[in-house]
Enzyme design. Structure first.
Site, PDB file in Angstrom:
ATOM      1  N   ASP A  60       0.856  -1.186   0.000  1.00  0.00           N
ATOM      2  CA  ASP A  60       0.000   0.000   0.000  1.00  0.00           C
ATOM      3  C   ASP A  60       0.893   1.237   0.000  1.00  0.00           C
ATOM      4  OD1 ASP A  60      -1.691   2.133   0.650  1.00  0.00           O
ATOM      5  OD2 ASP A  60      -2.932   0.934   1.989  1.00  0.00           O
ATOM      6  N   SER A 140      -4.218  13.868 -13.380  1.00  0.00           N
ATOM      7  CA  SER A 140      -5.469  13.736 -14.112  1.00  0.00           C
ATOM      8  C   SER A 140      -5.832  15.093 -14.679  1.00  0.00           C
ATOM      9  CB  SER A 140      -6.583  13.258 -13.171  1.00  0.00           C
ATOM     10  OG  SER A 140      -7.857  13.343 -13.790  1.00  0.00           O
ATOM     11  N   TYR A 153     -10.816  13.973  -4.954  1.00  0.00           N
ATOM     12  CA  TYR A 153     -10.054  13.520  -6.111  1.00  0.00           C
ATOM     13  C   TYR A 153      -9.367  14.694  -6.809  1.00  0.00           C
ATOM     14  CZ  TYR A 153      -8.863  11.006 -10.378  1.00  0.00           C
ATOM     15  OH  TYR A 153      -8.183  10.445 -11.421  1.00  0.00           O
ATOM     16  N   LYS A 157      -5.239  15.467  -7.024  1.00  0.00           N
ATOM     17  CA  LYS A 157      -4.565  15.488  -8.315  1.00  0.00           C
ATOM     18  C   LYS A 157      -3.936  16.862  -8.577  1.00  0.00           C
ATOM     19  CE  LYS A 157      -5.221  11.238  -9.544  1.00  0.00           C
ATOM     20  NZ  LYS A 157      -4.077  10.303  -9.643  1.00  0.00           N
TER      21      LYS A 157
END
Length: 273
Positions: A60, A140, A153, A157
């Site tokens: 991880d 992204s 998210y 990013k």
């Protein structure tokens, strides 16, 4: 064989974009250590590559001890560490800032931002020992263009972009380059699965959903994982030796589109047609 003799660590390397990068890197002459949380998927990817070209290391990226083990596995396998690709990431279910659960926020931050920080922290000294290296962070389009109800998210990013540029600034004198790519929609198996509800709502199939999503994108389609792997190969190679701190959209031109203008143009065309 632009990566001949190089050793790469690829996080999230067992599926989707990560698996495509792993395949391309080996085809271009590199050895790879692929990491992820599911050993079975990693092993399947390794078995599909030429013998002796890849090794798996389950772990991880948000856990420091796991990250140290990943780096050690890569160095032991290849004798050095030339390339780090931070591809492992976690999505979030749509939610606004007020309603987003703090545990979900923290988990996304841990994987998407703290994970690359930890891998870079452990990898950079090894790269310096070897005379330099290349780090490719997979952010992204959502890191430079917001998506409704995706605060965790998009924030992680965007943060990864700045982390990339900070490392490029600080470690350029030590010949460690750091660049970040910002893919738009990529047609992975996971992405196709996520499109099923949209297909039902739009009364079409998955191909129809991707066509609908891409109607205002200049190239009129989503990308394939192999296309993301291609730019990662270039950034890992000496062909990009004077590139660092670059933020590279790989989105078919989506980032240049004025979405309001595109919607208006589409409406006008419908009225005239």
């Amino acid at each position: 064989m632009r990566l001949d003799g190089k050793m790469a660590l690829i996080t999230g390397g067992g599926t989707g974009i990560g698996a495509a990068i792993s395949k391309r890197y080996v085809a271009d002459g590199a050895k790879v250590c692929i990491t992820g949380r599911r050993l079975e998927m990693l092993d399947d990817t390794v078995k599909a590559l030429p013998a002796g070209s890849a090794v798996a290391c389950a772990g991880d990226v948000s856990k420091k001890d796991d990250v140290v083990r990943m780096i050690e596995t890569a160095v032991k396998f290849g004798g050095r560490l030339d390339i780090l690709v931070n591809n492992a990431a976690l999505d979030q279910h749509p939610s606004n800032v007020v309603d987003l659960d703090i545990e979900v926020w923290q988990k996304v931050v841990d994987v998407n931002l703290t994970g690359p920080f930890l891998t870079m922290k452990a990898a950079i000294p090894r790269m310096i020992e070897g005379g330099g290296g290349s780090i490719i962070n997979v952010a992204s389009l959502a890191g430079i263009r917001s998506i409704p109800n995706m605060p965790a998210y998009c924030s992680t990013k965007g943060g990864l972009i700045m982390l990339t540029q900070q490392a490029a600034l600080d470690y350029g004198p030590m010949k460690v380059r750091c660049n970040v790519i910002c893919p738009g929609a990529v047609r992975t198996d996971m992405m196709e699965g996520a499109m099923a509800p949209f297909a039902q709502a739009l009364k079409t199939d998955v191909d129809g959903v991707f066509k609908f999503f891409s109607k205002d994108v200049p190239l009129r389609r989503v990308s394939r994982p192999a296309e993301i792997a291609g730019i990662c190969s270039y950034l890992g190679s000496d062909d990009s030796s004077f590139m660092t701190g670059a933020v590279i959209p790989i989105d078919g031109g989506a980032a240049i589109v004025d979405v309001s203008g595109a919607a208006i143009s589409d409406a006008v065309a419908r009225m005239q047609g």
